[in-house]
Design an enzyme around this catalytic site. Structure first.
Site, PDB file in Angstrom:
ATOM      1  CG  HIS A 109      -1.784  -0.987   1.525  1.00  0.00           C
ATOM      2  ND1 HIS A 109      -3.122  -0.725   1.736  1.00  0.00           N
ATOM      3  CD2 HIS A 109      -1.648  -2.322   1.622  1.00  0.00           C
ATOM      4  CE1 HIS A 109      -3.759  -1.861   1.952  1.00  0.00           C
ATOM      5  NE2 HIS A 109      -2.892  -2.848   1.888  1.00  0.00           N
ATOM      6  CE1 TYR A 122      -1.562  -4.651  -1.955  1.00  0.00           C
ATOM      7  CE2 TYR A 122      -2.349  -5.451   0.152  1.00  0.00           C
ATOM      8  CZ  TYR A 122      -1.307  -5.077  -0.661  1.00  0.00           C
ATOM      9  OH  TYR A 122      -0.009  -5.146  -0.209  1.00  0.00           O
TER      10      TYR A 122
HETATM   11  P1  FAD Z   1      14.420  -3.110   3.397  1.00  0.00           P
HETATM   12  O1  FAD Z   1      13.272  -3.081   2.476  1.00  0.00           O
HETATM   13  O2  FAD Z   1      14.641  -4.335   4.211  1.00  0.00           O
HETATM   14  O3  FAD Z   1      15.716  -2.821   2.526  1.00  0.00           O
HETATM   15  C1  FAD Z   1      16.992  -2.989   3.052  1.00  0.00           C
HETATM   16  C2  FAD Z   1      17.941  -3.151   1.873  1.00  0.00           C
HETATM   17  O4  FAD Z   1      19.272  -3.180   2.384  1.00  0.00           O
HETATM   18  C3  FAD Z   1      17.717  -4.458   1.107  1.00  0.00           C
HETATM   19  O5  FAD Z   1      17.724  -4.198  -0.280  1.00  0.00           O
HETATM   20  C4  FAD Z   1      18.908  -5.309   1.535  1.00  0.00           C
HETATM   21  O6  FAD Z   1      19.308  -6.243   0.542  1.00  0.00           O
HETATM   22  C5  FAD Z   1      19.965  -4.252   1.803  1.00  0.00           C
HETATM   23  N1  FAD Z   1      20.981  -4.661   2.788  1.00  0.00           N
HETATM   24  C6  FAD Z   1      20.791  -5.281   3.969  1.00  0.00           C
HETATM   25  N2  FAD Z   1      21.941  -5.473   4.609  1.00  0.00           N
HETATM   26  C7  FAD Z   1      22.914  -4.958   3.797  1.00  0.00           C
HETATM   27  C8  FAD Z   1      24.332  -4.869   3.902  1.00  0.00           C
HETATM   28  N3  FAD Z   1      24.996  -5.339   4.970  1.00  0.00           N
HETATM   29  N4  FAD Z   1      25.018  -4.262   2.909  1.00  0.00           N
HETATM   30  C9  FAD Z   1      24.366  -3.771   1.803  1.00  0.00           C
HETATM   31  N5  FAD Z   1      23.021  -3.855   1.642  1.00  0.00           N
HETATM   32  C10 FAD Z   1      22.306  -4.430   2.641  1.00  0.00           C
HETATM   33  N6  FAD Z   1       5.228  -1.748   4.344  1.00  0.00           N
HETATM   34  C11 FAD Z   1       4.367  -0.874   3.787  1.00  0.00           C
HETATM   35  O7  FAD Z   1       4.616   0.336   3.836  1.00  0.00           O
HETATM   36  N7  FAD Z   1       3.222  -1.289   3.166  1.00  0.00           N
HETATM   37  C12 FAD Z   1       2.914  -2.611   3.070  1.00  0.00           C
HETATM   38  O8  FAD Z   1       1.868  -2.951   2.492  1.00  0.00           O
HETATM   39  C13 FAD Z   1       3.799  -3.582   3.656  1.00  0.00           C
HETATM   40  N8  FAD Z   1       3.553  -4.926   3.613  1.00  0.00           N
HETATM   41  C14 FAD Z   1       4.442  -5.809   4.186  1.00  0.00           C
HETATM   42  C15 FAD Z   1       4.178  -7.181   4.183  1.00  0.00           C
HETATM   43  C16 FAD Z   1       5.071  -8.081   4.763  1.00  0.00           C
HETATM   44  C17 FAD Z   1       4.754  -9.547   4.782  1.00  0.00           C
HETATM   45  C18 FAD Z   1       6.281  -7.617   5.343  1.00  0.00           C
HETATM   46  C19 FAD Z   1       7.271  -8.586   5.963  1.00  0.00           C
HETATM   47  C20 FAD Z   1       6.547  -6.254   5.369  1.00  0.00           C
HETATM   48  C21 FAD Z   1       5.630  -5.342   4.799  1.00  0.00           C
HETATM   49  N9  FAD Z   1       5.855  -3.971   4.839  1.00  0.00           N
HETATM   50  C22 FAD Z   1       4.975  -3.083   4.291  1.00  0.00           C
HETATM   51  C23 FAD Z   1       7.027  -3.452   5.555  1.00  0.00           C
HETATM   52  C24 FAD Z   1       8.144  -3.131   4.620  1.00  0.00           C
HETATM   53  O9  FAD Z   1       8.463  -4.244   3.814  1.00  0.00           O
HETATM   54  C25 FAD Z   1       9.400  -2.691   5.351  1.00  0.00           C
HETATM   55  O10 FAD Z   1       9.090  -1.855   6.409  1.00  0.00           O
HETATM   56  C26 FAD Z   1      10.291  -1.952   4.349  1.00  0.00           C
HETATM   57  O11 FAD Z   1      10.725  -2.843   3.355  1.00  0.00           O
HETATM   58  C27 FAD Z   1      11.471  -1.296   5.027  1.00  0.00           C
HETATM   59  O12 FAD Z   1      12.240  -0.655   4.038  1.00  0.00           O
HETATM   60  P2  FAD Z   1      13.787  -0.433   4.265  1.00  0.00           P
HETATM   61  O13 FAD Z   1      14.290   0.198   3.026  1.00  0.00           O
HETATM   62  O14 FAD Z   1      14.019   0.225   5.570  1.00  0.00           O
HETATM   63  O15 FAD Z   1      14.392  -1.909   4.436  1.00  0.00           O
END
Ligand code: FAD
Length: 407
Positions: A67, A235
């Site tokens: 979403h 959805y």
């Molecule tokens: P991440 O998406 O985890 O990205 C981190 C990135 O860093 C990744 O690409 C990874 O490969 C990289 N990385 C990690 N460690 C290293 C390293 N040491 N060196 C280099 N790169 C690294 N959120 C919503 O807003 N809406 C939704 O509908 C929703 N649905 C969800 C459904 C499920 C089942 C789950 C589990 C989560 C959902 N979320 C949703 C939550 C959302 O997925 C996360 O909160 C979001 O992905 C966080 O984004 P981020 O960029 O902080 O971390």
């Protein structure tokens, strides 16, 4: 002669960074997830020489939806992809909550045109892979480095040295840890500590809408089916409504798989939702592949930044996904961080990072708590504090003044 040659090679490789870095520090973003991609896109737009280091060798279109509430779409507007996302995504008229067993409506939260007028941007649901690909496309591709897993970070006071698993090193003035729930930067700041397994898993599956046509049922564009300890959120993830998606929350006492997800099955889904109504049974019947993910959390962190390092997104505040706001909070963080750097001047990064934390902590912690409790929109309630939020317009609270006031 050798020196001149070296200088020519150096300038050829770093010319752009040098030109910009007259006023702007060099920045490394660790992780090109939704939070890291948003931060890097906004920083590059603002003229910061920003390199992005991502551990994955490439990104694939994983079977998941997401979403994007109006609060995130306002950031997408600044990145320059709001119109494309509006075309790409589904525009549900409402978020419906229904009793999984009886089908009774528990809440009807207006979205659609109402969201645009009331909250200032569209509410869309979209394929996560399509959104991510579009965001990553916005980045300077020469500064996006795949296959770079950060292993070690050394904040030397005047610069940060990063060491990657492939043995290479890079330096930057400032480093943003957007590296998710198992963040290496968080671990550097706060020590080794595994995230908390919440005791719930999420199943995820994309369903062909064509297959569902065989069932004479009304599949609403955005509906959450609930019962006591579990739910299924459903959805469309494309504007043409060809792909439908479900994501669940189901209790499972332990997670011992040691991976971020495992395969699940129709049989497991049938057992978990055996009392649910015909729409959910049809979705399970039409499931071809379904995966199962552990839902991980952390308690609010006591530290989001130190000297030249700062965290955002799941690295700072991982949460259960039950408000559909985890990634949205990461995107809001990214926008607020860049806003704060522009406000204080990035050379005053310590002030910028504290201003950012101070203006994000309360909101992110509140969203973490509501997500944990899984109460969001189960009954009719006013979602304006989430969807109406504009990270660019909200008045900045000054930590120095507030601390004095609270003293
Ligand atoms: P991440 O998406 O985890 O990205 C981190 C990135 O860093 C990744 O690409 C990874 O490969 C990289 N990385 C990690 N460690 C290293 C390293 N040491 N060196 C280099 N790169 C690294 N959120 C919503 O807003 N809406 C939704 O509908 C929703 N649905 C969800 C459904 C499920 C089942 C789950 C589990 C989560 C959902 N979320 C949703 C939550 C959302 O997925 C996360 O909160 C979001 O992905 C966080 O984004 P981020 O960029 O902080 O971390």
């Amino acid at each position: 002669m050798v020196y001149t040659l070296f200088l020519v090679i150096f300038l050829t490789n770093h010319q752009e960074d040098l030109i910009v870095s007259n006023t702007k520090p060099t920045i490394a973003v660790i992780g090109a997830g939704l939070g890291g991609a948003a931060a890097a896109a906004l920083l590059q737009k603002a003229g910061y020489p920003t390199q992005v280091y991502e551990q994955a060798p490439e990104f694939a279109r994983l079977g998941a939806g997401i979403h994007l509430g109006p609060n995130a779409m306002k950031v997408m507007r600044r990145i320059g992809i709001e119109d494309q996302l509006e075309r790409m995504g589904s525009h549900p008229s409402h978020w419906f909550s229904r009793d999984g067993e009886t089908g009774e409506y528990l809440s009807r939260i207006p979205l659609g045109d109402f969201a645009k007028e009331e909250y200032g941007a569209a509410y869309i649901t979209v394929h996560r892979g399509d959104l991510h690909a579009l965001m990553v496309d916005q980045l300077d591709q020469d500064r996006l480095h795949f296959g770079k897993r950060l292993e070690k970070v050394d904040d030397q006071g005047d610069q940060v040295v990063m060491t990657f698993a492939d043995g290479t090193e890079a330096t930057a003035d400032l480093v943003i840890g957007a590296d998710g729930v198992n963040s290496v930067i968080r671990e550097h700041l706060l020590g080794e500590e595994a995230p908390i397994y919440s005791g719930w898993v999420a199943h995820r599956a994309i369903i062909s809408a064509e297959k569902l046509k065989a069932y004479d049922l009304d599949f609403e564009a955005c509906v959450k089916w609930w019962s006591g300890d579990r739910h299924m959120m459903v959805y469309y993830v494309t504007g043409d409504h060809k792909e439908y998606y479900y994501v669940t929350g189901v209790p499972e006492p332990d997670w011992n798989h040691g991976t971020s997800f495992v395969d699940s099955s129709r049989e497991e889904m049938r057992a978990a939702f055996k009392n649910y109504g015909p729409e959910v049974q049809a979705l399970i019947d039409c499931t071809e592949t379904v995966t199962k993910w552990p839902l991980l959390e952390r308690n609010p962190l006591p530290l989001w930044h130190d000297n030249r390092l700062v965290l955002l997104g799941d690295a700072a505040h991982p949460m259960k996904p039950h408000m559909a706001q985890g990634a949205v909070m990461a995107i809001e963080d990214a926008a607020m961080l860049v806003r704060c750097m522009e406000t204080t001047g990035a050379e005053n990064y310590a002030d910028a990072f504290e201003l950012y934390r101070f203006n994000r902590f309360e909101r992110a912690s509140r969203v973490q708590k509501v997500s944990h409790d899984n109460t969001w929109l189960r009954q009719n309630e006013d979602p304006a504090w989430v969807f109406g939020h504009d990270v660019y317009e909200v008045p900045l609270k000054d930590p120095k003044t507030e601390v004095k006031e609270n003293a």
